[in-house]
Scaffold this motif. Sequence first.
Motif, short mmCIF file in Angstrom:
data_model
loop_
_atom_site.label_atom_id
_atom_site.label_comp_id
_atom_site.label_asym_id
_atom_site.label_seq_id
_atom_site.Cartn_x
_atom_site.Cartn_y
_atom_site.Cartn_z
N GLU A 107 25.35 23.54 37.03
CA GLU A 107 24.16 22.76 36.41
C GLU A 107 24.04 22.91 34.85
OE1 GLU A 107 23.49 24.95 39.13
OE2 GLU A 107 23.62 23.10 40.51
N SER A 108 24.32 24.15 34.45
CA SER A 108 24.36 24.58 33.04
C SER A 108 25.67 23.66 32.38
CB SER A 108 24.47 26.08 32.77
OG SER A 108 23.14 26.68 33.34
N VAL A 109 26.54 23.84 32.97
CA VAL A 109 27.80 23.13 32.73
C VAL A 109 27.64 21.56 32.29
CG1 VAL A 109 30.11 22.46 33.20
CG2 VAL A 109 29.57 24.80 33.61
N ASP A 110 27.16 20.97 33.50
CA ASP A 110 26.95 19.61 33.33
C ASP A 110 25.85 19.29 32.24
OD1 ASP A 110 28.55 18.93 35.29
OD2 ASP A 110 27.03 19.20 36.89
N ARG A 111 24.80 20.12 32.23
CA ARG A 111 23.61 19.88 31.11
C ARG A 111 24.11 20.05 29.82
NH1 ARG A 111 20.25 22.65 33.44
NH2 ARG A 111 20.61 24.62 32.76
N MET A 112 25.10 21.02 29.47
CA MET A 112 25.62 21.06 28.18
C MET A 112 26.34 19.76 27.87
SD MET A 112 27.54 24.23 25.96
CE MET A 112 25.97 25.20 25.43
N THR A 113 27.30 19.63 28.75
CA THR A 113 28.36 18.45 28.45
C THR A 113 27.58 17.25 28.28
OG1 THR A 113 29.91 19.94 29.75
CG2 THR A 113 30.40 17.48 29.24
N ASP A 114 26.69 16.91 29.37
CA ASP A 114 25.80 15.74 28.96
C ASP A 114 25.23 15.48 27.59
OD1 ASP A 114 27.04 14.89 31.56
OD2 ASP A 114 25.29 15.57 32.67
N THR A 115 24.67 16.74 27.40
CA THR A 115 23.60 16.72 26.01
C THR A 115 24.59 16.44 25.04
OG1 THR A 115 22.22 18.33 27.22
CG2 THR A 115 22.26 18.23 24.66
N ALA A 116 25.81 17.13 24.83
CA ALA A 116 26.80 16.99 24.00
C ALA A 116 27.18 15.44 23.84
CB ALA A 116 28.03 17.66 24.11
N GLY A 117 27.36 14.90 25.02
CA GLY A 117 27.69 13.37 24.89
C GLY A 117 26.55 12.58 24.38
N ALA A 118 25.41 12.89 24.56
CA ALA A 118 24.14 12.28 24.37
C ALA A 118 23.88 12.37 22.79
CB ALA A 118 22.94 12.50 25.15
N ASN A 119 24.46 13.43 22.03
CA ASN A 119 23.87 13.78 20.70
C ASN A 119 24.99 13.61 19.76
OD1 ASN A 119 21.01 15.10 20.76
ND2 ASN A 119 21.79 15.46 22.56
N GLY A 120 25.70 12.75 19.82
CA GLY A 120 26.83 12.65 18.80
C GLY A 120 28.10 12.99 19.11
N GLY A 121 28.35 13.99 20.12
CA GLY A 121 29.76 14.24 20.79
C GLY A 121 30.32 13.34 21.73
N LYS A 122 31.29 13.87 22.26
CA LYS A 122 31.95 12.89 23.36
C LYS A 122 32.30 13.89 24.35
CE LYS A 122 36.02 10.19 24.29
NZ LYS A 122 37.53 9.75 23.69
#
Length: 138
Positions: free
Chosen positions: A83-98
Amino acid sequence: MPRQIFINLPVSDVAKATAFYTAIGAGKNPQFSDETSSCMVFSDTIFVMLMTHAKWAHFTSKPIVDSRRESEVMLALSADDRESVDRMTDTAGANGGKADVNAKQDLGFMYGRSFEDPDGHIWEVMFVDMSQVPANPS
């Protein structure tokens, strides 16, 4: 004292990069930050120094690669669970990352996803369940 890692990254916009790294869970250490750099802290042992291109040039004469076109390095962070993997990756995508710039890895005992920061630097977030690691994982 455990070893520490200090990752230095050239960025085009320190404020934008600082906001991105704050969103994915790093804290800013103001003692080592100014208008040309931000010291982002993931833990007691993991630090990322974000530097303007001009400041970067003080440390090396090599040109800065365009990390959106060329591969320079892939950095990996451990996570406590899937869940932490998904949360950080999804947060990165939602905040200017890909998010998910590389294929998702799911080997049962190991789970990982990747993302690019706003400057194209690639990060992997990995969870490894050591109790499930095969004796010979090849």
